[in-house]
Structure formats: structure tokens, C-alpha cells
Design an enzyme around this catalytic site. Structure first.
Site, PDB file in Angstrom:
ATOM      1  N   SER A 253      -9.640  -0.869   7.223  1.00 45.76           N
ATOM      2  CA  SER A 253      -9.089  -0.674   5.876  1.00 45.76           C
ATOM      3  C   SER A 253      -8.416  -1.881   5.248  1.00 45.76           C
ATOM      4  CB  SER A 253      -8.101   0.483   5.875  1.00 45.76           C
ATOM      5  OG  SER A 253      -8.809   1.669   5.718  1.00 45.76           O
TER       6      SER A 253
ATOM      7  N   SER B  23      -9.604   1.450   3.015  1.00 47.46           N
ATOM      8  CA  SER B  23      -8.775   2.236   2.128  1.00 47.46           C
ATOM      9  C   SER B  23      -7.721   1.431   1.372  1.00 47.46           C
ATOM     10  CB  SER B  23      -8.072   3.339   2.924  1.00 47.46           C
ATOM     11  OG  SER B  23      -7.224   2.779   3.907  1.00 47.46           O
TER      12      SER B  23
ATOM     13  N   LYS C 164       0.850  -1.193   0.000  1.00 53.07           N
ATOM     14  CA  LYS C 164       0.000   0.000   0.000  1.00 53.07           C
ATOM     15  C   LYS C 164       0.887   1.245   0.000  1.00 53.07           C
ATOM     16  CE  LYS C 164      -3.933   1.757   2.785  1.00 53.07           C
ATOM     17  NZ  LYS C 164      -4.774   1.461   3.979  1.00 53.07           N
TER      18      LYS C 164
HETATM   19  N1  GLN Z   1     -12.790   3.497   6.410  1.00 50.87           N
HETATM   20  C1  GLN Z   1     -12.314   3.925   7.687  1.00 50.87           C
HETATM   21  C2  GLN Z   1     -12.050   5.402   7.679  1.00 50.87           C
HETATM   22  O1  GLN Z   1     -12.401   6.012   6.724  1.00 50.87           O
HETATM   23  C3  GLN Z   1     -11.098   3.134   8.056  1.00 50.87           C
HETATM   24  C4  GLN Z   1      -9.846   3.675   7.508  1.00 50.87           C
HETATM   25  C5  GLN Z   1      -8.668   2.837   7.822  1.00 50.87           C
HETATM   26  O2  GLN Z   1      -8.767   1.768   8.420  1.00 50.87           O
HETATM   27  N2  GLN Z   1      -7.528   3.345   7.460  1.00 50.87           N
HETATM   28  O3  GLN Z   1     -11.537   5.958   8.583  1.00 50.87           O
END
Ligand code: GLN
Length: 500
Positions: free
Chosen positions: A186, A162, A87
């Protein structure tokens, strides 16, 4: 589909474990393997948009080195020649690290994150950096400043986020495994949307050094893989103490992969289904698949009971105070001076003084979601509001964690859906932050509590993958792997591939 076929398409479908064994048995060379993945990527990347950058020549050099070692009959390290994607919020020395943000465009990492260093030490070949929601804020990868990533199961749908690029890359067989980060879901939510296995280890299990910080008390390094066994193999390499991360657990992790496969993995375990996770908001068909998985585990000898995590409904609001607060502090470093994009370097609109450099660089560099969260977080931390928001959220956090500790007095682990629905359409939730936030309703509590969780494929609804989430007590990833692996021995959901 269970046994691997040969030829370029076949070898990219192998699990990491099978790939490592095949390389050792000289069924194909490391260069052949990498080229098969590169060929597949060349073919599918235009459709999927999983990568932000790739390192083809460097990767080929590394693969060739592995082949030399094989031909000399040397003992190979665990991940020798395995193509891994990362990532784009991990520092990988010499690569551009953008975190999906314009503000870091052109920033080249000067060092390797600890997780990357560990991967390299055991011979993994880093093939490229994957797309993500800007600074890992989002659940669809549509918040990337550069492009959206598509779900390999249906390219009109999101891959989740994400870590959507990593999930699409593993799911589409563009790499053998990938690293992600999980602050509120994420790794798990995109894994669930793409029929892959996502591991969110216990907070502190893997060093965060060199992972771009989003919310430091919630962030963990996670993995996306084709099987549970592969997740175990990766974690045993990535886990362990690190003097560069004071929150990292001091003990060495067990050799998880050697503990899998005993007949006693599921038998006699008590698995709790938290009733709050099977209620309102859960798509009925998704719920049915997860209940069927519970039935399967029961057949394998588990005892299934209903439990309650009474503070569940506070987890999401707590998270959306804690995360913006910590993020607003962490993102303060992107000021147009130290890293990446800066208005001082553009010709038009030159800033007149330092303050203008800061404000212009940040206003132009950050997209709407980071700006929204920086503002919310700064507000929640400001004097006069701190007690009402941040401090209060910290107290509720303790209650959310307490629920899990109480539950683990009576059950060995918990089983929940990973997400309330299958993958949604591109654009469907983009204009509605709250609807987007709700797609994390089953994953955020795990980060708030700090406990480990594993998501794995457990069925399909309308040809879209469904994931189930196993949650365990602190530092007991071993149990998640044992039960998850035993489930995968008896089911074949994880072997299904999208028709790309
Ligand atoms: N979707 C969640 C957020 O928007 C989790 C993000 C993540 O785990 N980095 O914060």
C-alpha cells in the site's frame, strides 16, 4: 527541472532535504512555505481528491512557531517546518480518523500514534489526513467510502492504493512528504503509480502504535517522498524502540542520511533479478524500463545476476488467507459501541437489542471490501477450517521468507518491478476483486517475508510512471538507501513532474 525555481510553485517542488536547508538559510519562512503548499492544494485538491481533512489554522500556528525559533537563532530540529500529510488510518490527536470508512465517521482520535509523536517532536507540520481504501484494503483508493483519489499524472487513472491520497499529495506537490501504511504494497504500489519514492521498512522498524491495525503481522508504517534521501531522513526520525509496541525492534536506527553519497554505494554490490518477477503477467514495456535500470546500476559498478525465489507464486494466495484472518479479528472492535458510527444514534431503524446494534452498525458502516474480507477471514479461522487454511498459510509463509533468506546468501539485494503495469483506469478493476488483488503480486511477498523494500521511479511508459523495487535483508534499509540514492544521482526520473 533539477534545480529548484523560486516562487510558490517552485518551493513546493523542493525535496524535504532541500526545503530544510532553505528554511535554515532563510530563503523563505516556514509560514511562506506552508502557504505555498496550501495555495497549491486549494488549486489542485478539487481535481485530485487527495485529502479527507486538513488542519490549516493549526498548521499555520506551528509554522509560525518555527519562524519564531529561526528568528531567535535557535537550533532547529530535523523536520522543523516541513509540511507532512498523514494517511487517515493514523491516530492524530484531535483529528477525525476515519480509515476511509463510514463506520469511523465522526471518530476523533484521543492520542497521537507513535510515528506522529515522533514527527511532532522534530518539528514537522501536519497539514492533513489523506484518502485511502477503506481500512487500507485495496489497490486503487476507489474503496474509500468517501471519494476516489485521482492520479496526478492522468486524472482518469487511479493513484494506486491503499495510500493513494498520500501518493497523490506528494506527487502533485501538495505536501513535502507523507506517511502511509504498507501491509501488502500500500505504500509501494501507489508510489510506483505516481513517480514518488515509497519505503516499506523491515517489519518492526517503526512502531505501529496508533496505526489502525489491518493485519498485525504484516502492517508497517511507510513513507512517500520525492527522493530516496528524503526517505532516509524520515526513517531515521521514525524508527526506534517503543514500549507501546512489543513487536518494535529494540535497537536505535542508524543516521541513514549521513551514510548516503559515498562512491562505494553501488560498486561491487551483487544485485539479483528474481526470474519469477520478470515473467508472466508483467507488462513488456514496464519490464524493459526495470531492466534498463538494472543496466544503469551495472554501469555504476553493480554485478547483476539472475536468481530464483521459487515459492513466489504462493505469496499472493498466502497473503489473502493471512490478511483476511487477521483483519477479521482486528476489525471486530468496530462494533457500533466503542467507536464512530452506531445505529443507536440514528433515529430511524433503531436497534432493539445489543446484538442488533452490532449487526446493524457493522452492516451499514462497512463497505463491500471489508465485509468480503471479514467473511473470508472468519471462515479461514473457524474450527474445522483453521488447519486447512490459516495454519497452512503460516507454513507457506515460512517457505516464502526462506526464499529471501536463501537469496541473500548470494546477493546483496534484489531488484524487481514494483507493479506489473502502470496505473490503470478508474473503474477498470473495481468490480473484479481478483484482478485488483493481482496488482499486488510483486509487493505482497515482501510483507509476508517481513524484509524491507524501497520503490523508486525508473522510467515512463506512455507518460505514466514506472517504479522499480529494491529489496534488502532484514534491517538493512541502509543498503537500499545507498543504492537508491546513488541511482538518483545519475538519473532524473524522480525530478519529473506531472503537468497539472
Ligand atoms: N492492496 C493490498 C490489499 O488490498 C495491500 C493493502 C495494504 O498494503 N494495506 O490488501
Amino acid at each position: 527541472m533539477k534545480s529548484a525555481t523560486t516562487g510558490p510553485a517552485g518551493i513546493t517542488q523542493l525535496s524535504l532535504a532541500d526545503t530544510a536547508a532553505a528554511l535554515r538559510a532563510k530563503k523563505f519562512s516556514s509560514v511562506e512555505l506552508l502557504k505555498a503548499y496550501q495555495q497549491r492544494r486549494a488549486q489542485l485538491e478539487p481535481k485530485l481528491g487527495a485529502f479527507l481533512s486538513t488542519q490549516d489554522d493549526l498548521a499555520l500556528d506551528q509554522a509560525a512557531q518555527v519562524d519564531t525559533r529561526i528568528s531567535k537563532g535557535e537550533q532547529l530540529p530535523a523536520l522543523a517546518g516541513i509540511p507532512v500529510a498523514v494517511k487517515d488510518n493514523f491516530n492524530v490527536q484531535g483529528t477525525e480518523t476515519t480509515a476511509g470508512s463510514k463506520i469511523l465517521k465522526g471518530y476523533v482520535s484521543a492520542y497521537d500514534a507513535t510515528a506522529i509523536k515522533k514527527l511532532r517532536e522534530v518539528g514537522a507540520v501536519i497539514v492533513g489526513k489523506t484518502n485511502l481504501d477503506e481500512f487500507a484494503m485495496g489497490s486503487s483508493t476507489e474503496n474509500s467510502a468517501f471519494k476516489p483519489t485521482k492520479n496526478p499524472w492522468d486524472i482518469t487513472r487511479v493513484p494506486g492504493g491503499s495510500s493513494g491520497g498520500s501518493a497523490a499529495a506528494v506527487s502533485g506537490d501538495l505536501c513535502a512528504a507523507a506517511l502511509g501504511s504498507d501491509t501488502g504494497g500500500s505504500v509501494r504500489q501507489p508510489a510506483s503509480f505516481t513517480n514518488t519514492v515509497g519505503l516499506k521498512p523491515t517489519y518492526g522498524r517503526i512502531s505501529r502504535y496508533g496505526l489502525l491495525a489491518l493485519a498485525s503481522s504484516l502492517d508497517v508504517v511507510g513513507t512517500l517522498t520525492k527522493t530516496v534521501e528524503d526517505a532516509a531522513i524520515l526513517l531515521e526520525q521514525l524508527a526506534g524502540p517503543d514500549p507501546l509496541d512489543a513487536t518494535c525492534h529494540n535497537e536505535r536506527a542508524p543516521l541513514y542520511s549521513s551514510l548516503l553519497g559515498s562512491g562505494e554505494s553501488v560498486k561491487g554490490r551483487t544485485i539479483g533479478l528474481p526470474k519469477e518477477y520478470f515473467s508472466q503477467g508483467l507488462d513488456t514495456a514496464v519490464g524493459e524500463q526495470v531492466r534498463a535500470a538494472a543496466e544503469q546500476l551495472k554501469k555504476q559498478g553493480a554485478k547483476i545476476v539472475e536468481v530464483s525465489l521459487p515459492h513466489s507464486k504462493y505469496a499472493l494466495p498466502t497473503y489473502y488467507i493471512l490478511l483476511p484472518s487477521e483483519a477479521s479479528a482486528n476489525l471486530a472492535r468496530y462494533d457500533g459501541i466503542r467507536y464512530g458510527a452506531s445505529t443507536t444514534r440514528s433515529n430511524d431503524n433503531r436497534a432493539q437489542d445489543l446484538l442488533e446494534v452490532y449487526s446493524q452498525s457493522r452492516a451499514q458502516g462497512f463497505g463491500p471490501e471489508p465485509i468480503r474480507r471479514i467473511m473470508l477471514g472468519t471462515y479461514a479461522l473457524s474450527s474445522g477450517y483453521y488447519d486447512a487454511y490459516y495454519r497452512q498459510a503460516q507454513k507457506v509463509r515460512t517457505l516464502v521468507r526462506q526464499d529471501f533468506l536463501e537469496a541473500f546468501k548470494n546477493v546483496d539485494l534484489l531488484l524487481t518491478p514494483t507493479t506489473p503495469t502502470t496505473a490503470f483506469r478508474l473503474g477498470e478493476k473495481k468490480q473484479e476483486p481478483l484482478a485488483m488483488y493481482l496488482s499486488d503480486v510483486m509487493t505482497v511477498a515482501i510483507n509476508v517475508a517481513g524484509v524491507p523494500a524501497l520503490t523508486l521511479p525508473c522510467g515512463f511508459v506512455d507518460n505514466l510512471p514506472v517504479g522499480m523495487q529494491l529489496v534488502g535483508p532484514d534491517y538493512n534499509e541502509e543498503l537500499l538507501f545507498k543504492v537508491g540514492h546513488a541511482y538518483q544521482q545519475e538519473t532524473d526520473w524522480h525530478t519529473r513532474r506531472p503537468a497539472l
